[in-house]
Design an enzyme around this catalytic site. Structure first.
Site, PDB file in Angstrom:
ATOM      1  N   ARG A  96       0.836  -1.206   0.000  1.00 22.21           N
ATOM      2  CA  ARG A  96       0.000   0.000   0.000  1.00 22.21           C
ATOM      3  C   ARG A  96       0.870   1.254   0.000  1.00 22.21           C
ATOM      4  O   ARG A  96       0.534   2.248  -0.632  1.00 22.21           O
ATOM      5  CB  ARG A  96      -0.937  -0.020   1.206  1.00 22.21           C
ATOM      6  CG  ARG A  96      -2.018  -1.100   1.093  1.00 22.21           C
ATOM      7  CD  ARG A  96      -2.694  -1.349   2.427  1.00 22.21           C
ATOM      8  NE  ARG A  96      -3.373  -0.166   2.940  1.00 22.21           N
ATOM      9  CZ  ARG A  96      -3.884  -0.071   4.157  1.00 22.21           C
ATOM     10  NH1 ARG A  96      -3.775  -1.087   5.009  1.00 22.21           N
ATOM     11  NH2 ARG A  96      -4.501   1.026   4.546  1.00 22.21           N
ATOM     12  N   CYS A 118      -0.542   7.046   8.255  1.00 21.49           N
ATOM     13  CA  CYS A 118      -1.004   5.766   7.693  1.00 21.49           C
ATOM     14  C   CYS A 118      -2.077   6.109   6.666  1.00 21.49           C
ATOM     15  O   CYS A 118      -1.861   6.983   5.838  1.00 21.49           O
ATOM     16  CB  CYS A 118      -1.523   4.830   8.788  1.00 21.49           C
ATOM     17  SG  CYS A 118      -2.816   5.535   9.834  1.00 21.49           S
ATOM     18  N   ARG A 119      -3.219   5.470   6.711  1.00 23.19           N
ATOM     19  CA  ARG A 119      -4.314   5.853   5.816  1.00 23.19           C
ATOM     20  C   ARG A 119      -5.312   6.779   6.511  1.00 23.19           C
ATOM     21  O   ARG A 119      -5.757   7.762   5.926  1.00 23.19           O
ATOM     22  CB  ARG A 119      -5.047   4.610   5.320  1.00 23.19           C
ATOM     23  CG  ARG A 119      -6.386   4.954   4.630  1.00 23.19           C
ATOM     24  CD  ARG A 119      -7.036   3.742   4.065  1.00 23.19           C
ATOM     25  NE  ARG A 119      -8.473   3.911   3.867  1.00 23.19           N
ATOM     26  CZ  ARG A 119      -9.267   2.963   3.388  1.00 23.19           C
ATOM     27  NH1 ARG A 119      -8.754   1.791   3.052  1.00 23.19           N
ATOM     28  NH2 ARG A 119     -10.564   3.166   3.242  1.00 23.19           N
ATOM     29  N   LYS A 120      -5.669   6.468   7.760  1.00 25.08           N
ATOM     30  CA  LYS A 120      -6.693   7.264   8.440  1.00 25.08           C
ATOM     31  C   LYS A 120      -6.340   7.573   9.888  1.00 25.08           C
ATOM     32  O   LYS A 120      -7.214   7.830  10.699  1.00 25.08           O
ATOM     33  CB  LYS A 120      -8.048   6.574   8.346  1.00 25.08           C
ATOM     34  CG  LYS A 120      -8.069   5.113   8.803  1.00 25.08           C
ATOM     35  CD  LYS A 120      -9.410   4.480   8.489  1.00 25.08           C
ATOM     36  CE  LYS A 120      -9.443   2.994   8.857  1.00 25.08           C
ATOM     37  NZ  LYS A 120     -10.729   2.366   8.523  1.00 25.08           N
ATOM     38  N   GLY A 121      -5.043   7.522  10.216  1.00 29.54           N
ATOM     39  CA  GLY A 121      -4.619   7.903  11.551  1.00 29.54           C
ATOM     40  C   GLY A 121      -4.833   6.852  12.610  1.00 29.54           C
ATOM     41  O   GLY A 121      -4.801   7.165  13.801  1.00 29.54           O
ATOM     42  N   VAL A 122      -5.046   5.603  12.225  1.00 27.68           N
ATOM     43  CA  VAL A 122      -5.266   4.531  13.193  1.00 27.68           C
ATOM     44  C   VAL A 122      -3.982   3.751  13.446  1.00 27.68           C
ATOM     45  O   VAL A 122      -3.427   3.786  14.548  1.00 27.68           O
ATOM     46  CB  VAL A 122      -6.403   3.598  12.744  1.00 27.68           C
ATOM     47  CG1 VAL A 122      -6.495   2.372  13.657  1.00 27.68           C
ATOM     48  CG2 VAL A 122      -7.730   4.343  12.753  1.00 27.68           C
ATOM     49  N   THR A 123      -3.477   3.043  12.438  1.00 26.53           N
ATOM     50  CA  THR A 123      -2.271   2.244  12.675  1.00 26.53           C
ATOM     51  C   THR A 123      -1.036   3.117  12.861  1.00 26.53           C
ATOM     52  O   THR A 123      -0.024   2.650  13.385  1.00 26.53           O
ATOM     53  CB  THR A 123      -2.033   1.217  11.556  1.00 26.53           C
ATOM     54  OG1 THR A 123      -1.842   1.879  10.305  1.00 26.53           O
ATOM     55  CG2 THR A 123      -3.217   0.271  11.443  1.00 26.53           C
ATOM     56  N   SER A 128      -3.877  11.781   7.552  1.00 24.58           N
ATOM     57  CA  SER A 128      -3.055  10.770   6.890  1.00 24.58           C
ATOM     58  C   SER A 128      -3.323  10.697   5.381  1.00 24.58           C
ATOM     59  O   SER A 128      -3.689  11.684   4.751  1.00 24.58           O
ATOM     60  CB  SER A 128      -3.242   9.414   7.583  1.00 24.58           C
ATOM     61  OG  SER A 128      -2.533   9.383   8.813  1.00 24.58           O
TER      62      SER A 128
END
Length: 336
Positions: A226, A287-292, A314
């Site tokens: 990704r 990351c993609r949405k601030g989670v991982t 992100s």
């Protein structure tokens, strides 16, 4: 540093690894002083991890209440597992369900953005959490940990220090045969005052400025495919894969052992060093949405670095707002 989970509810601050030095030879005393800079930070950091054993003993001793609250922060992609349904079927006794879909900015066009101070304070207050509560967060992901670090970071970014992640998650709680219940918790509401710590949060404008100033290192926690743009973003509409120019890739899954536990601080430190990420310097996680990205913040915290900032928007925001030359991806070339 003490092992994660040692001590009681009120002993969350990790003691430093040095003594007074009285009666020691000068050489030993000098060595102790040299180590002081490395260990001093651990004296003031609240333990980021608690063990399943520690939590099970706390549950058994009846310590859950206003001073200790447990949250199930599970979330799964639509069409896979149903987090709330699974919580209602079985969870750690006394745990409340933290619905990340309810505790976010629902007006933002981007994914999983932070709620306002007032929204967060009201939400966690209804879960019986005050500013004096020790909060323990877990999730039921098969990896052992997925969304829990996001909630850990949310509490910290809103000024709450006494928050920990259950090391090994619900996966290992079940594996160890520890007690579960289907009875929902009904805590007495509490008053929580949220104060946003802007040093732990970065905006689109700040990350854009950082491309020129390079004051912060930028680390992306998504899988390599990704990040490179060779694999699609899952469940995404109109979002190509790729990464922010200048970011380094450290997939969050690599911070966990095969059994779902956090790797040791020594292992984590070696991983940062291998990627030439300097933990003595400022760092932004994305990351993609601030989670991982919060896994990066947690891993760095375990290494003694508590000040990692998360870019909340992100890639979800960056892809839609940033100049094309700041987006790096192999996706279009491969699909052309």
């Amino acid at each position: 540093m003490v092992q994660a989970g040692q001590g009681g509810v009120g002993s969350g601050f990790e003691p430093a690894n040095f003594s007074s030095g009285q009666g020691q030879a000068p050489g030993r005393r000098r060595g102790r002083v040299m180590r002081r800079a490395e260990t001093m930070v651990h004296q003031v950091l609240y333990r980021a991890l608690v063990s399943t054993k520690w939590l099970a003993e706390s549950v058994r001793a009846g310590k859950l209440g206003p001073g200790l609250r447990v949250l199930d922060a599970s979330w799964y992609s639509p069409g896979t597992r149903e987090a709330r349904k699974e919580y209602l079927e079985r969870h750690v006794p006394g745990a409340s369900f933290f619905d990340i879909e309810e505790c976010r900015n629902t007006e933002s066009p981007y994914e999983m953005m932070l709620p306002s101070e007032a929204h967060f304070a009201d939400y966690v207050g209804r879960l019986g959490i005050s500013n004096q509560t020790h909060v323990v967060v877990y999730d039921g992901d098969n990896l052992g940990c997925f969304y829990a670090p996001r909630v850990w970071w949310m509490f910290r970014v809103f000024g709450h220090r006494t928050v920990s992640v259950l090391n090994g998650g619900f996966r290992n709680w079940l594996k160890e045969g520890l007690p579960v219940t289907s009875e929902p918790s009904r805590p007495e509401p509490a008053v929580f005052k949220a104060t946003l710590d802007r040093s732990l949060l970065k905006t689109y404008e700040q990350v854009l400025e950082n491309l020129e100033s390079k004051r912060f290192q930028l680390v992306d926690s998504r899988s390599q495919g990704r990040y490179l743009g060779t694999e699609p973003e899952p469940d995404a509409v109109g979002l190509d894969p790729g990464h922010i120019r200048g970011s380094v890739n450290m997939p969050f899954m690599d911070f966990l052992t095969a059994d779902g536990f956090e790797k040791t601080p020594e292992e984590l430190r070696a991983m940062f060093e291998a990627k030439k990420v300097n933990l003595a310097q400022p760092l932004i996680a994305t990351c993609r949405k601030g989670v991982t990205a919060c896994h990066i913040a947690l891993a760095a915290y375990l290494c003694g670095k508590p000040d990692v900032a998360v870019y909340d928007g992100s890639w979800s925001e960056w892809f839609r707002r940033a100049p094309p030359e700041t987006r790096v991806s192999q996706w279009k070339r491969e699909k052309a």
